[in-house]
Write an enzyme that holds these catalytic residues in place. Structure first.
Site, PDB file in Angstrom:
ATOM      1  N   GLU A  40      12.372 103.507  53.163  1.00  5.28           N
ATOM      2  CA  GLU A  40      12.206 103.738  54.763  1.00  5.28           C
ATOM      3  C   GLU A  40      11.606 102.521  55.470  1.00  5.28           C
ATOM      4  OE1 GLU A  40       8.787 105.757  57.456  1.00  5.28           O
ATOM      5  OE2 GLU A  40       9.381 106.917  55.732  1.00  5.28           O
ATOM      6  N   ARG A  44       8.172  98.831  62.811  1.00  3.02           N
ATOM      7  CA  ARG A  44       6.764  98.369  63.335  1.00  3.02           C
ATOM      8  C   ARG A  44       6.796  96.770  63.462  1.00  3.02           C
ATOM      9  NH1 ARG A  44       2.821 100.946  58.481  1.00  3.02           N
ATOM     10  NH2 ARG A  44       3.397 102.892  58.875  1.00  3.02           N
ATOM     11  N   THR A  68       8.760 105.168  61.519  1.00  6.54           N
ATOM     12  CA  THR A  68       7.892 104.963  62.828  1.00  6.54           C
ATOM     13  C   THR A  68       9.032 104.775  64.006  1.00  6.54           C
ATOM     14  OG1 THR A  68       6.586 103.503  61.259  1.00  6.54           O
ATOM     15  CG2 THR A  68       5.859 103.574  63.684  1.00  6.54           C
ATOM     16  N   LYS A 128       7.808 115.837  57.790  1.00  8.59           N
ATOM     17  CA  LYS A 128       6.798 114.902  57.470  1.00  8.59           C
ATOM     18  C   LYS A 128       5.248 115.437  57.535  1.00  8.59           C
ATOM     19  CE  LYS A 128       5.370 110.090  58.107  1.00  8.59           C
ATOM     20  NZ  LYS A 128       5.805 108.451  58.462  1.00  8.59           N
TER      21      LYS A 128
END
Length: 318
Positions: A40, A44, A68, A128
């Protein structure tokens, strides 16, 4: 094989922060060498889009996703660049519905009953759980799995080398997420051998292989009891009678008939039997599902095809 199955088989979904896009492919190859074929890459950093595109193009054996992801624009961009799954820190219905409508696997962060119900309404079954250490960890997920039995979680935050095996053993955990196997510092320092080693250690801890018991084949029930009596005479092991076998201590099973294996069998216990089956398949072995035994709906034990030194091997869920 669908993406969610790949995440479960990998056991760990590395959370990868790439600051320089040229590090993306070497990082992916380091993860693959350690037995992890999913990653993943988080949104960011400014390098994330280029990094995702590079891994998708140059490492086809790696299933790369985007993490994210907090806007639909990011989601669409990631998928257009080759991301096979989307991970969000929280539940955004717009992002989730777009992914569902376009056949893209998505795991939004959901930690409350309301969020879980909203995700289920969109057809999701794998979510998640972030940050896991803040929202109650295993005990919280266990409690939530009661009313939401069809849902599994990917806990991220507070999962590491010391406790990943515990998470892996929980039936409500689909996989774990974490950055400890490929820290930003190690990526930037090009410590790729270390990343490979940490991945191997993590998978070994999550699989948790250990010998459970030894099985001895006997032609009939009378001989089985005679063997148990002899073991008791020699070592003081108490005999525990059973239906198809007797136990001399908790570690020696004496069969009442000649079952699989010329000499008998060896039980290998594991934290996660589904992950173990996928691990063995990668190593060139297969399991015989005709021998599978279940506890409720959960697979409890299954034999590996073939013999090891005259002994059959069966996997056993801890």
């Amino acid at each position: 094989m669908d993406v969610l199955t790949k995440l479960a088989n990998a056991g760990i979904v590395p959370v990868v922060v790439i600051e320089n896009a040229t590090d993306a492919v070497p990082t992916a190859k380091a993860l693959l060498a350690g037995g992890v074929d999913v990653m993943e890459i988080t949104f960011r950093t400014a390098a994330a889009p280029e990094a995702i595109a590079a891994v998708a193009a140059e490492c086809p054996e790696m299933t790369v996703g985007a993490g994210t992801v907090i806007t639909l624009e990011q989601c669409k961009k990631a998928v257009s660049l080759g991301a096979k799954f989307i991970v969000s820190p929280g539940f955004d219905e717009e992002v989730v519905r777009w992914c569902v409508e376009n056949g893209v696997s998505v795991t939004p962060g959901c930690v409350t009953p309301t969020e879980i119900m909203a995700a289920m309404k969109c057809g999701l079954k794998v979510l998640k759980f972030f940050p896991a250490n803040v929202y109650g960890g295993l005990s919280a997920m266990k409690a939530l799995s009661g009313p939401f039995g069809g849902v599994k979680f990917i806990p991220t935050g507070g999962v590491g080398a010391d406790n990943c095996g515990q998470f892996s053993a929980a039936p409500f955990v689909h996989a774990v997420g974490g950055s400890w196997v490929c820290t930003k510092a190690d990526i930037s320092a090009h410590n790729f051998d270390k990343i490979t080693a940490l991945c191997r250690e993590a998978r070994n801890a999550m699989l948790g292989y250990e010998v459970g018991h030894i099985g001895i084949n006997c032609p009939d029930a009378e001989t089985s009891m005679e063997v148990c009596a002899e073991l008791g005479k020699a070592f003081g092991f108490a005999t525990k009678p059973g239906n198809s076998s007797n136990f001399a201590s908790g570690s020696i099973e004496v069969m009442k008939s000649n079952y699989l294996g010329k000499n008998g069998h060896i039980s290998v216990r594991t934290n996660n039997i589904a992950m173990a089956m996928a691990d063995l398949e990668k190593r060139g072995y297969r399991v015989d599902m005709d021998t599978a035994k279940y506890k409720g709906e959960q697979l409890a034990a299954v034999y590996v095809a073939g013999e090891f030194g005259g002994f059959a091997i069966h996997l056993q869920q801890k």
